[in-house]
Design an enzyme around this catalytic site. Sequence first.
Site, PDB file in Angstrom:
ATOM      1  CB  SER A 147     -15.565   1.293  -1.456  1.00  0.00           C
ATOM      2  OG  SER A 147     -15.514   2.122  -0.256  1.00  0.00           O
ATOM      3  CG  HIS A 169     -17.377  -2.909   1.120  1.00  0.00           C
ATOM      4  ND1 HIS A 169     -18.483  -2.911   0.242  1.00  0.00           N
ATOM      5  CD2 HIS A 169     -17.134  -1.785   1.562  1.00  0.00           C
ATOM      6  CE1 HIS A 169     -18.685  -1.538   0.193  1.00  0.00           C
ATOM      7  NE2 HIS A 169     -17.814  -0.873   0.899  1.00  0.00           N
ATOM      8  CG  ASN A 219     -19.534   1.433  -3.002  1.00  0.00           C
ATOM      9  OD1 ASN A 219     -20.455   2.277  -2.682  1.00  0.00           O
ATOM     10  ND2 ASN A 219     -18.812   0.650  -2.239  1.00  0.00           N
TER      11      ASN A 219
HETATM   12  N1  LIG Z   1     -16.496   6.227   3.958  1.00  0.00           N
HETATM   13  C1  LIG Z   1     -17.525   5.254   3.509  1.00  0.00           C
HETATM   14  O1  LIG Z   1     -18.668   5.413   3.795  1.00  0.00           O
HETATM   15  C2  LIG Z   1     -16.893   3.776   3.253  1.00  0.00           C
HETATM   16  C3  LIG Z   1     -17.720   2.903   3.410  1.00  0.00           C
HETATM   17  C4  LIG Z   1     -17.129   1.590   3.518  1.00  0.00           C
HETATM   18  C5  LIG Z   1     -15.878   1.527   2.987  1.00  0.00           C
HETATM   19  N2  LIG Z   1     -14.912   2.666   2.670  1.00  0.00           N
HETATM   20  C6  LIG Z   1     -13.592   2.288   2.760  1.00  0.00           C
HETATM   21  O2  LIG Z   1     -12.901   2.430   3.780  1.00  0.00           O
HETATM   22  C7  LIG Z   1     -11.300   3.001   3.372  1.00  0.00           C
HETATM   23  C8  LIG Z   1     -11.252   4.064   4.526  1.00  0.00           C
HETATM   24  O3  LIG Z   1     -12.184   5.192   3.966  1.00  0.00           O
HETATM   25  P1  LIG Z   1     -12.457   6.177   5.015  1.00  0.00           P
HETATM   26  O4  LIG Z   1     -13.788   6.922   4.818  1.00  0.00           O
HETATM   27  O5  LIG Z   1     -12.319   5.601   6.607  1.00  0.00           O
HETATM   28  O6  LIG Z   1     -11.404   7.171   4.938  1.00  0.00           O
HETATM   29  P2  LIG Z   1     -10.921   8.525   5.928  1.00  0.00           P
HETATM   30  O7  LIG Z   1     -10.166   9.420   4.711  1.00  0.00           O
HETATM   31  O8  LIG Z   1     -11.942   8.875   6.954  1.00  0.00           O
HETATM   32  O9  LIG Z   1      -9.485   7.751   6.693  1.00  0.00           O
HETATM   33  C9  LIG Z   1      -8.497   7.064   6.069  1.00  0.00           C
HETATM   34  C10 LIG Z   1      -7.299   7.041   7.135  1.00  0.00           C
HETATM   35  O10 LIG Z   1      -6.138   6.342   6.480  1.00  0.00           O
HETATM   36  C11 LIG Z   1      -5.165   6.834   7.134  1.00  0.00           C
HETATM   37  N3  LIG Z   1      -3.879   6.571   6.355  1.00  0.00           N
HETATM   38  C12 LIG Z   1      -3.720   7.032   4.946  1.00  0.00           C
HETATM   39  N4  LIG Z   1      -2.332   6.586   4.636  1.00  0.00           N
HETATM   40  C13 LIG Z   1      -2.062   5.615   5.300  1.00  0.00           C
HETATM   41  C14 LIG Z   1      -0.950   4.772   5.446  1.00  0.00           C
HETATM   42  N5  LIG Z   1       0.056   4.732   4.466  1.00  0.00           N
HETATM   43  N6  LIG Z   1      -0.649   4.206   6.639  1.00  0.00           N
HETATM   44  C15 LIG Z   1      -1.796   4.271   7.390  1.00  0.00           C
HETATM   45  N7  LIG Z   1      -2.661   5.023   7.511  1.00  0.00           N
HETATM   46  C16 LIG Z   1      -2.869   5.633   6.401  1.00  0.00           C
HETATM   47  C17 LIG Z   1      -5.236   8.469   7.040  1.00  0.00           C
HETATM   48  O11 LIG Z   1      -4.406   9.092   7.926  1.00  0.00           O
HETATM   49  C18 LIG Z   1      -6.915   8.157   7.482  1.00  0.00           C
HETATM   50  O12 LIG Z   1      -6.691   8.264   8.892  1.00  0.00           O
HETATM   51  C19 LIG Z   1     -11.576   3.209   1.854  1.00  0.00           C
HETATM   52  O13 LIG Z   1     -10.860   1.952   1.244  1.00  0.00           O
HETATM   53  C20 LIG Z   1     -12.724   3.260   1.738  1.00  0.00           C
HETATM   54  O14 LIG Z   1     -13.344   2.970   0.272  1.00  0.00           O
HETATM   55  C21 LIG Z   1     -15.531   3.845   3.090  1.00  0.00           C
END
Ligand SMILES: NC(=O)c1ccc[n+]([C@@H]2O[C@H](COP(=O)([O-])OP(=O)(O)OC[C@H]3O[C@@H](n4cnc5c(N)ncnc54)[C@H](O)[C@@H]3O)[C@@H](O)[C@H]2O)c1
Length: 311
Positions: A147, A169, A219
């Site tokens: 993000s 993204h 963001n």
């Molecule tokens: N939540 C949002 O609204 C949103 C929107 C756009 C982008 N993002 C980005 O997407 C990414 C993920 O966000 P999210 O909301 O899905 O997070 P989340 O917490 O729901 O999921 C993260 C996942 O990563 C896994 N993980 C952690 N370390 C790992 C590793 N070493 N190897 C493999 N898997 C691993 C965890 O087990 C978990 O399932 C982030 O970079 C976030 O900034 C989030």
Amino acid sequence: MVFAIARAASRASHWSVKSFHSSSANLHGVKRVGVIGAGQMGLGIALVAANVSKLPVLLLDSNENQLNKGLKFMDSLLKKDIAKGRLTEAQADETRSRVKTTQKMADFGDVDFVIEAVSENPALKATLFRDLAQATPAHAILASNTSSISITKIAAAAKGREEQVIGMHFMNPVPVMKLVEIIPGLATSDKVLKTTQDLAVAMGKTCTLSQDVPGFVANRLLMPYINEAIIAYETGIASKEDIDTTMKLGTNMPMGPLTLADFIGLDTCLSIMKVLHEQLGDTKYRPSVLLGKMVDAGWVGKKAGRGFYKY
Ligand SMILES: NC(=O)c1ccc[n+]([C@@H]2O[C@H](COP(=O)([O-])OP(=O)(O)OC[C@H]3O[C@@H](n4cnc5c(N)ncnc54)[C@H](O)[C@@H]3O)[C@@H](O)[C@H]2O)c1
């Protein structure tokens, strides 16, 4: 942007995979996609890649529970679409059969395109991209769904593969939100940019292009708004309900900023604010103290059952 994110997030509890159309886009030889992270974003990306662009997907997560939870959630979304007549049983089965899971990056030896969606942690992403540069075929494109973290910095960790690293993204929830913000790093090649844009289109999305700056466009605008709402709450300007209602009914937002923060995940919001604060160096991006405390308490929003509200 805010309107769109909030509107879709308000439907997050009833995602649906609306369209099931075959894509005629040129995928430049992309035949198999790897997705890393089976959280709310990775799961949505895997589902859309399998269901809309009809590509086989290998979904990797270090946590087996997350993989099982993700597959169950995917199944419930597909069932909902069958019930609504948007998908036939056979089409849903095809989508399910396209998604395989793994806990080992060594299984990424035959993917052509990787989309990383692990937690928003610069050190974690750097380690992953270092390993991806070794584990994936030399031609594979390595995209990050970060993000806010610098794509150029992530690319530097993928030694020898800097030209093939790009920001892709997606917005939350992925099956609903139409936008993908594309962010080339300093070294990203034009060919990689074109393939990434075409893959996003094949996944049914519309792309915008952003420079590789902290927070990109989405963001850079959204997070200071959410952070300011949390500061308004922690300094007692109004109750959380009144802050959300003010923005909902007063500015026609589909949901208030504190509810939206709960949907995004407070851990993700904090990480993004830290990136903006550290890299832009302006105190206007200081993360709210309350935001940090809520993350410390584990009250990170809807995914944890508790954030500003209980779920
Ligand atoms: N939540 C949002 O609204 C949103 C929107 C756009 C982008 N993002 C980005 O997407 C990414 C993920 O966000 P999210 O909301 O899905 O997070 P989340 O917490 O729901 O999921 C993260 C996942 O990563 C896994 N993980 C952690 N370390 C790992 C590793 N070493 N190897 C493999 N898997 C691993 C965890 O087990 C978990 O399932 C982030 O970079 C976030 O900034 C989030």
